[in-house]
Design an enzyme around this catalytic site. Structure first.
Site, PDB file in Angstrom:
ATOM      1  N   MET A  47       0.705  -1.333   0.144  1.00  0.00           N
ATOM      2  CA  MET A  47      -0.072  -0.091  -0.142  1.00  0.00           C
ATOM      3  C   MET A  47       0.890   1.137  -0.205  1.00  0.00           C
ATOM      4  O   MET A  47       0.361   2.258  -0.369  1.00  0.00           O
ATOM      5  CB  MET A  47      -0.968  -0.178   1.291  1.00  0.00           C
ATOM      6  CG  MET A  47      -0.101   0.064   2.491  1.00  0.00           C
ATOM      7  SD  MET A  47      -1.326  -0.267   3.883  1.00  0.00           S
ATOM      8  CE  MET A  47      -0.301  -0.077   5.202  1.00  0.00           C
ATOM      9  N   LYS A  48       2.176   1.304   0.091  1.00  0.00           N
ATOM     10  CA  LYS A  48       3.115   2.199   0.284  1.00  0.00           C
ATOM     11  C   LYS A  48       3.101   3.046  -1.062  1.00  0.00           C
ATOM     12  O   LYS A  48       3.681   4.019  -1.035  1.00  0.00           O
ATOM     13  CB  LYS A  48       4.467   1.947   1.022  1.00  0.00           C
ATOM     14  CG  LYS A  48       4.269   1.476   2.362  1.00  0.00           C
ATOM     15  CD  LYS A  48       3.673   2.538   3.207  1.00  0.00           C
ATOM     16  CE  LYS A  48       3.848   2.181   4.714  1.00  0.00           C
ATOM     17  NZ  LYS A  48       3.385   3.279   5.578  1.00  0.00           N
ATOM     18  N   ASP A  49       2.839   2.111  -1.913  1.00  0.00           N
ATOM     19  CA  ASP A  49       2.954   2.747  -3.416  1.00  0.00           C
ATOM     20  C   ASP A  49       1.805   3.942  -3.310  1.00  0.00           C
ATOM     21  O   ASP A  49       2.321   4.942  -4.019  1.00  0.00           O
ATOM     22  CB  ASP A  49       2.555   1.787  -4.499  1.00  0.00           C
ATOM     23  CG  ASP A  49       3.411   0.793  -4.785  1.00  0.00           C
ATOM     24  OD1 ASP A  49       4.498   0.647  -4.175  1.00  0.00           O
ATOM     25  OD2 ASP A  49       3.045  -0.215  -5.693  1.00  0.00           O
TER      26      ASP A  49
END
Length: 345
Positions: A47-49
Protein backbone atom coordinates in the site's frame (compact mmCIF):
# COMPACT_ATOMS: atom_id res chain seq x y z
CA UNK A 1 -4.71 7.64 -8.74
CA UNK A 2 -5.02 7.55 -12.53
CA UNK A 3 -7.46 5.11 -14.03
CA UNK A 4 -6.25 3.12 -17.00
CA UNK A 5 -7.85 1.18 -19.81
CA UNK A 6 -5.68 -1.38 -21.54
CA UNK A 7 -2.21 0.04 -22.18
CA UNK A 8 -0.74 2.12 -19.34
CA UNK A 9 1.74 4.98 -19.69
CA UNK A 10 3.91 3.56 -16.90
CA UNK A 11 3.76 1.10 -14.04
CA UNK A 12 2.67 3.96 -11.77
CA UNK A 13 -0.74 3.98 -13.46
CA UNK A 14 -1.37 0.61 -11.80
CA UNK A 15 -1.21 2.03 -8.27
CA UNK A 16 -4.49 1.76 -6.39
CA UNK A 17 -7.84 0.15 -7.24
CA UNK A 18 -6.85 -2.98 -5.35
CA UNK A 19 -9.50 -5.70 -4.87
CA UNK A 20 -11.62 -6.64 -1.89
CA UNK A 21 -11.51 -10.40 -1.38
CA UNK A 22 -14.07 -12.21 0.76
CA UNK A 23 -12.51 -14.49 3.37
CA UNK A 24 -14.27 -17.85 3.59
CA UNK A 25 -12.29 -20.09 5.95
CA UNK A 26 -10.06 -18.22 8.42
CA UNK A 27 -13.04 -16.19 9.67
CA UNK A 28 -15.78 -18.81 9.16
CA UNK A 29 -16.55 -19.09 12.88
CA UNK A 30 -16.95 -15.32 13.30
CA UNK A 31 -20.18 -13.33 12.94
CA UNK A 32 -20.28 -11.02 9.93
CA UNK A 33 -18.81 -10.69 6.46
CA UNK A 34 -15.04 -10.28 6.29
CA UNK A 35 -13.35 -8.66 3.29
CA UNK A 36 -9.61 -8.32 2.73
CA UNK A 37 -8.31 -5.20 0.98
CA UNK A 38 -5.41 -6.90 -0.79
CA UNK A 39 -2.77 -4.18 -1.20
CA UNK A 40 -0.23 -6.63 -2.65
CA UNK A 41 -1.99 -5.97 -5.98
CA UNK A 42 -0.19 -2.62 -6.18
CA UNK A 43 2.77 -2.78 -8.60
CA UNK A 44 5.25 -2.37 -5.76
CA UNK A 45 3.36 -5.08 -3.85
CA UNK A 46 2.34 -2.82 -0.94
CA UNK A 47 0.00 0.00 0.00
CA UNK A 48 3.02 2.31 0.32
CA UNK A 49 2.89 2.82 -3.46
CA UNK A 50 -0.07 5.09 -2.83
CA UNK A 51 1.80 7.53 -0.59
CA UNK A 52 5.01 7.45 -2.64
CA UNK A 53 3.22 8.53 -5.81
CA UNK A 54 1.06 11.13 -4.05
CA UNK A 55 3.84 12.77 -2.04
CA UNK A 56 6.30 12.90 -4.95
CA UNK A 57 3.70 14.28 -7.36
CA UNK A 58 2.66 16.96 -4.86
CA UNK A 59 6.32 17.95 -4.47
CA UNK A 60 6.59 18.21 -8.25
CA UNK A 61 3.51 20.43 -8.44
CA UNK A 62 5.03 22.76 -5.83
CA UNK A 63 8.33 22.89 -7.74
CA UNK A 64 10.22 21.27 -4.86
CA UNK A 65 11.32 18.31 -6.98
CA UNK A 66 12.92 18.82 -10.36
CA UNK A 67 15.35 17.07 -12.67
CA UNK A 68 18.42 15.88 -10.76
CA UNK A 69 16.76 16.01 -7.32
CA UNK A 70 17.25 13.36 -4.65
CA UNK A 71 14.43 11.81 -2.65
CA UNK A 72 15.28 10.68 0.92
CA UNK A 73 13.13 8.55 3.19
CA UNK A 74 13.07 6.40 6.33
CA UNK A 75 11.61 2.93 5.88
CA UNK A 76 11.28 -0.59 7.22
CA UNK A 77 11.28 -1.70 3.59
CA UNK A 78 7.96 -1.16 1.84
CA UNK A 79 7.93 2.62 1.61
CA UNK A 80 11.52 2.52 0.43
CA UNK A 81 10.68 0.13 -2.38
CA UNK A 82 7.73 2.29 -3.43
CA UNK A 83 9.82 5.48 -3.33
CA UNK A 84 12.58 3.79 -5.32
CA UNK A 85 10.03 2.65 -7.90
CA UNK A 86 8.64 6.17 -8.29
CA UNK A 87 12.16 7.62 -8.53
CA UNK A 88 13.06 5.20 -11.33
CA UNK A 89 10.08 6.26 -13.43
CA UNK A 90 10.45 9.97 -12.70
CA UNK A 91 14.25 10.17 -12.87
CA UNK A 92 15.25 11.07 -9.30
CA UNK A 93 18.05 9.72 -7.12
CA UNK A 94 16.89 7.74 -4.10
CA UNK A 95 18.51 7.49 -0.64
CA UNK A 96 16.94 5.33 2.06
CA UNK A 97 17.60 5.03 5.81
CA UNK A 98 16.40 1.52 6.63
CA UNK A 99 15.39 0.02 9.96
CA UNK A 100 17.59 -3.02 10.72
CA UNK A 101 14.45 -5.11 11.35
CA UNK A 102 14.10 -5.21 7.57
CA UNK A 103 15.19 -8.58 6.22
CA UNK A 104 18.29 -9.01 4.09
CA UNK A 105 15.98 -9.81 1.20
CA UNK A 106 14.18 -6.47 1.57
CA UNK A 107 17.48 -4.60 1.67
CA UNK A 108 18.68 -6.42 -1.44
CA UNK A 109 15.46 -5.47 -3.22
CA UNK A 110 15.96 -1.81 -2.36
CA UNK A 111 19.50 -1.87 -3.71
CA UNK A 112 18.32 -3.73 -6.83
CA UNK A 113 15.95 -0.80 -7.44
CA UNK A 114 18.93 1.55 -7.55
CA UNK A 115 18.56 3.05 -4.07
CA UNK A 116 21.48 3.99 -1.85
CA UNK A 117 20.71 2.24 1.44
CA UNK A 118 21.85 3.06 4.97
CA UNK A 119 20.99 0.34 7.50
CA UNK A 120 20.32 1.76 10.98
CA UNK A 121 19.84 -0.05 14.32
CA UNK A 122 16.19 -0.68 15.16
CA UNK A 123 16.31 -0.79 18.93
CA UNK A 124 17.50 2.74 19.70
CA UNK A 125 15.45 5.77 20.71
CA UNK A 126 13.99 7.98 18.00
CA UNK A 127 16.31 10.86 18.95
CA UNK A 128 19.47 8.70 18.90
CA UNK A 129 21.76 9.94 16.08
CA UNK A 130 21.95 6.34 14.82
CA UNK A 131 18.18 5.95 14.46
CA UNK A 132 16.84 5.91 10.93
CA UNK A 133 14.87 9.08 11.65
CA UNK A 134 18.01 11.03 12.58
CA UNK A 135 20.14 9.47 9.83
CA UNK A 136 17.59 10.52 7.21
CA UNK A 137 17.53 14.08 8.59
CA UNK A 138 21.33 14.23 8.49
CA UNK A 139 21.47 12.91 4.93
CA UNK A 140 18.87 15.47 3.89
CA UNK A 141 20.94 18.30 5.38
CA UNK A 142 24.09 17.02 3.66
CA UNK A 143 22.53 16.37 0.22
CA UNK A 144 21.98 19.33 -2.08
CA UNK A 145 18.63 19.61 -3.87
CA UNK A 146 17.05 16.83 -1.80
CA UNK A 147 13.54 16.23 -0.49
CA UNK A 148 12.88 14.26 2.71
CA UNK A 149 9.49 12.58 2.46
CA UNK A 150 9.29 11.98 6.24
CA UNK A 151 6.16 9.82 6.13
CA UNK A 152 5.75 9.86 9.92
CA UNK A 153 5.22 13.62 10.02
CA UNK A 154 3.81 14.32 6.55
CA UNK A 155 0.10 15.09 6.28
CA UNK A 156 0.22 13.97 2.63
CA UNK A 157 0.65 10.43 3.95
CA UNK A 158 -2.90 10.30 5.29
CA UNK A 159 -4.19 12.46 2.44
CA UNK A 160 -3.12 9.79 -0.07
CA UNK A 161 -5.37 7.26 1.65
CA UNK A 162 -8.18 9.78 2.13
CA UNK A 163 -8.18 10.34 -1.63
CA UNK A 164 -7.77 6.71 -2.74
CA UNK A 165 -8.04 3.83 -0.25
CA UNK A 166 -11.01 5.24 1.65
CA UNK A 167 -13.13 5.97 -1.44
CA UNK A 168 -12.28 2.55 -2.90
CA UNK A 169 -13.50 0.75 0.22
CA UNK A 170 -16.71 2.81 0.30
CA UNK A 171 -17.45 2.17 -3.39
CA UNK A 172 -16.48 -1.51 -3.33
CA UNK A 173 -18.80 -2.23 -0.39
CA UNK A 174 -21.52 0.05 -1.83
CA UNK A 175 -21.41 2.00 1.42
CA UNK A 176 -22.17 -1.09 3.52
CA UNK A 177 -18.85 -1.21 5.40
CA UNK A 178 -19.43 -1.15 9.18
CA UNK A 179 -15.89 -1.74 10.48
CA UNK A 180 -12.38 -1.29 9.10
CA UNK A 181 -9.39 -3.00 10.74
CA UNK A 182 -6.09 -1.27 10.02
CA UNK A 183 -2.53 -1.69 11.27
CA UNK A 184 -1.02 1.56 12.53
CA UNK A 185 2.63 2.47 12.02
CA UNK A 186 3.02 5.94 10.57
CA UNK A 187 -0.76 6.15 10.95
CA UNK A 188 -1.31 7.44 7.43
CA UNK A 189 -3.52 4.59 6.27
CA UNK A 190 -5.76 4.37 9.33
CA UNK A 191 -6.09 8.16 9.54
CA UNK A 192 -6.90 8.76 5.87
CA UNK A 193 -9.24 5.80 5.53
CA UNK A 194 -10.86 6.51 8.90
CA UNK A 195 -11.49 10.16 8.12
CA UNK A 196 -13.06 9.40 4.74
CA UNK A 197 -15.30 6.59 5.95
CA UNK A 198 -16.50 8.51 9.02
CA UNK A 199 -17.39 11.48 6.81
CA UNK A 200 -19.52 9.10 4.75
CA UNK A 201 -20.98 7.34 7.80
CA UNK A 202 -20.05 8.40 11.35
CA UNK A 203 -21.13 4.97 12.62
CA UNK A 204 -18.29 3.16 10.83
CA UNK A 205 -15.89 1.83 13.47
CA UNK A 206 -12.17 2.31 12.89
CA UNK A 207 -10.32 -0.49 14.68
CA UNK A 208 -6.57 -0.05 15.06
CA UNK A 209 -3.90 -2.74 15.33
CA UNK A 210 -0.83 -2.16 17.50
CA UNK A 211 2.13 -4.29 18.62
CA UNK A 212 3.33 -5.15 22.10
CA UNK A 213 6.41 -2.96 22.53
CA UNK A 214 4.72 0.06 20.92
CA UNK A 215 3.29 3.18 22.57
CA UNK A 216 0.31 3.80 20.25
CA UNK A 217 -2.51 2.03 22.10
CA UNK A 218 -1.75 3.59 25.48
CA UNK A 219 -1.16 7.03 23.94
CA UNK A 220 -4.53 6.81 22.19
CA UNK A 221 -6.26 5.92 25.45
CA UNK A 222 -4.46 8.26 27.84
CA UNK A 223 -2.47 10.83 25.78
CA UNK A 224 0.48 9.65 27.85
CA UNK A 225 3.74 8.85 26.05
CA UNK A 226 4.88 6.00 28.29
CA UNK A 227 8.45 4.90 27.61
CA UNK A 228 7.80 1.83 29.76
CA UNK A 229 5.67 0.54 26.89
CA UNK A 230 8.71 0.45 24.58
CA UNK A 231 10.67 -2.75 24.08
CA UNK A 232 11.95 -4.70 21.05
CA UNK A 233 9.47 -6.62 18.93
CA UNK A 234 9.68 -8.41 15.59
CA UNK A 235 6.74 -7.24 13.46
CA UNK A 236 7.85 -4.77 10.79
CA UNK A 237 5.87 -1.67 9.88
CA UNK A 238 3.54 -1.85 12.89
CA UNK A 239 3.54 0.24 16.07
CA UNK A 240 5.94 3.03 17.02
CA UNK A 241 8.34 4.27 19.71
CA UNK A 242 7.30 7.87 18.95
CA UNK A 243 4.05 9.69 18.22
CA UNK A 244 3.74 10.27 14.45
CA UNK A 245 1.93 13.48 13.60
CA UNK A 246 0.59 11.67 10.52
CA UNK A 247 -1.69 9.76 12.91
CA UNK A 248 -5.08 11.34 13.55
CA UNK A 249 -5.99 9.60 16.80
CA UNK A 250 -9.43 11.23 16.82
CA UNK A 251 -10.73 9.08 13.96
CA UNK A 252 -9.56 5.83 15.59
CA UNK A 253 -12.15 4.22 17.87
CA UNK A 254 -9.95 1.69 19.63
CA UNK A 255 -6.65 -0.21 19.42
CA UNK A 256 -5.95 -3.89 19.92
CA UNK A 257 -2.42 -5.20 20.49
CA UNK A 258 -1.17 -8.46 19.02
CA UNK A 259 1.89 -10.57 19.76
CA UNK A 260 4.72 -11.32 17.36
CA UNK A 261 3.97 -15.04 17.55
CA UNK A 262 0.23 -14.80 16.92
CA UNK A 263 0.75 -12.46 13.97
CA UNK A 264 3.31 -14.79 12.40
CA UNK A 265 1.05 -17.83 12.64
CA UNK A 266 -1.95 -15.92 11.27
CA UNK A 267 0.04 -14.84 8.22
CA UNK A 268 0.96 -18.46 7.54
CA UNK A 269 -2.62 -19.58 8.17
CA UNK A 270 -3.96 -16.98 5.75
CA UNK A 271 -1.75 -18.46 3.03
CA UNK A 272 -2.84 -22.05 3.67
CA UNK A 273 -6.56 -21.35 4.11
CA UNK A 274 -7.34 -18.49 1.72
CA UNK A 275 -4.37 -18.67 -0.66
CA UNK A 276 -3.45 -15.08 0.22
CA UNK A 277 0.32 -14.80 0.53
CA UNK A 278 0.77 -11.70 2.66
CA UNK A 279 3.28 -10.07 4.97
CA UNK A 280 3.82 -10.13 8.73
CA UNK A 281 1.61 -7.11 9.40
CA UNK A 282 -1.27 -8.70 7.48
CA UNK A 283 -1.08 -11.57 9.92
CA UNK A 284 -1.33 -9.02 12.72
CA UNK A 285 -4.46 -7.54 11.13
CA UNK A 286 -6.13 -10.96 10.89
CA UNK A 287 -5.15 -11.78 14.48
CA UNK A 288 -6.52 -8.45 15.74
CA UNK A 289 -9.76 -9.03 13.83
CA UNK A 290 -10.21 -12.37 15.58
CA UNK A 291 -9.44 -10.75 18.94
CA UNK A 292 -11.99 -8.01 18.24
CA UNK A 293 -14.54 -10.71 17.37
CA UNK A 294 -14.00 -12.45 20.72
CA UNK A 295 -14.81 -9.11 22.38
CA UNK A 296 -18.15 -8.94 20.50
CA UNK A 297 -17.31 -6.02 18.23
CA UNK A 298 -19.12 -7.72 15.31
CA UNK A 299 -22.53 -9.25 14.70
CA UNK A 300 -24.13 -11.11 11.78
CA UNK A 301 -24.81 -7.84 9.94
CA UNK A 302 -21.25 -6.51 10.19
CA UNK A 303 -19.27 -5.85 7.02
CA UNK A 304 -15.66 -5.83 8.13
CA UNK A 305 -12.86 -4.63 5.83
CA UNK A 306 -9.31 -5.61 6.81
CA UNK A 307 -6.47 -3.81 5.04
CA UNK A 308 -3.65 -6.27 4.28
CA UNK A 309 -0.62 -4.07 3.59
CA UNK A 310 1.85 -6.13 1.52
CA UNK A 311 3.00 -9.37 -0.09
CA UNK A 312 4.55 -12.38 1.62
CA UNK A 313 7.53 -12.57 -0.73
CA UNK A 314 9.23 -9.94 1.43
CA UNK A 315 9.22 -12.21 4.46
CA UNK A 316 10.76 -15.41 3.11
CA UNK A 317 13.66 -15.10 5.55
CA UNK A 318 11.33 -14.51 8.50
CA UNK A 319 7.68 -15.53 8.86
CA UNK A 320 7.83 -18.04 6.00
CA UNK A 321 11.16 -19.52 7.05
CA UNK A 322 10.76 -22.54 9.35
CA UNK A 323 14.25 -22.06 10.79
CA UNK A 324 13.48 -18.43 11.71
CA UNK A 325 10.17 -19.42 13.28
CA UNK A 326 11.93 -22.09 15.32
CA UNK A 327 14.66 -19.67 16.38
CA UNK A 328 12.01 -17.30 17.73
CA UNK A 329 10.37 -20.10 19.69
CA UNK A 330 7.20 -19.82 17.59
CA UNK A 331 6.90 -23.54 16.84
CA UNK A 332 5.61 -26.03 19.37
CA UNK A 333 3.67 -29.29 19.22
CA UNK A 334 0.44 -27.45 18.38
CA UNK A 335 1.84 -25.07 15.78
CA UNK A 336 4.23 -26.47 13.21
CA UNK A 337 4.97 -25.91 9.54
CA UNK A 338 2.07 -26.99 7.28
CA UNK A 339 4.13 -27.97 4.23
CA UNK A 340 6.91 -30.53 3.90
CA UNK A 341 10.19 -30.94 2.11
CA UNK A 342 11.70 -34.18 0.85
CA UNK A 343 15.22 -34.35 -0.56
CA UNK A 344 15.57 -37.11 -3.15
CA UNK A 345 19.12 -38.51 -3.26
Amino acid sequence: MKKHNGITNSILDLVGETPLIRLNKITEELDGEFLAKYEAFNPGHSMKDRIAVHIVEQAEKKGILKEGSTVIETTSGNTGFSVALVCIIKGYECILAVNSKASKGKINMLRAMGAKVYVCPAHVSADDPRSYYQVAKRLHSETADSVYINQYFNELNSEAHYLSTGPEIWEQTEGKVTHVVVASGTGGTISGVGKYLKEKNPDVKVLGVDAYGSILKKFHETSDFDTNEIYPYRIEGLGKNLVPSATNFEVIDVFEKVTDEDAAHRARELATTEGLFTGYTSGAVIQATIQYATKDYFDKDSVVVMILPDHGSRYMEKVYCDDWMSDQGFFDTQKQARGSLENIQ
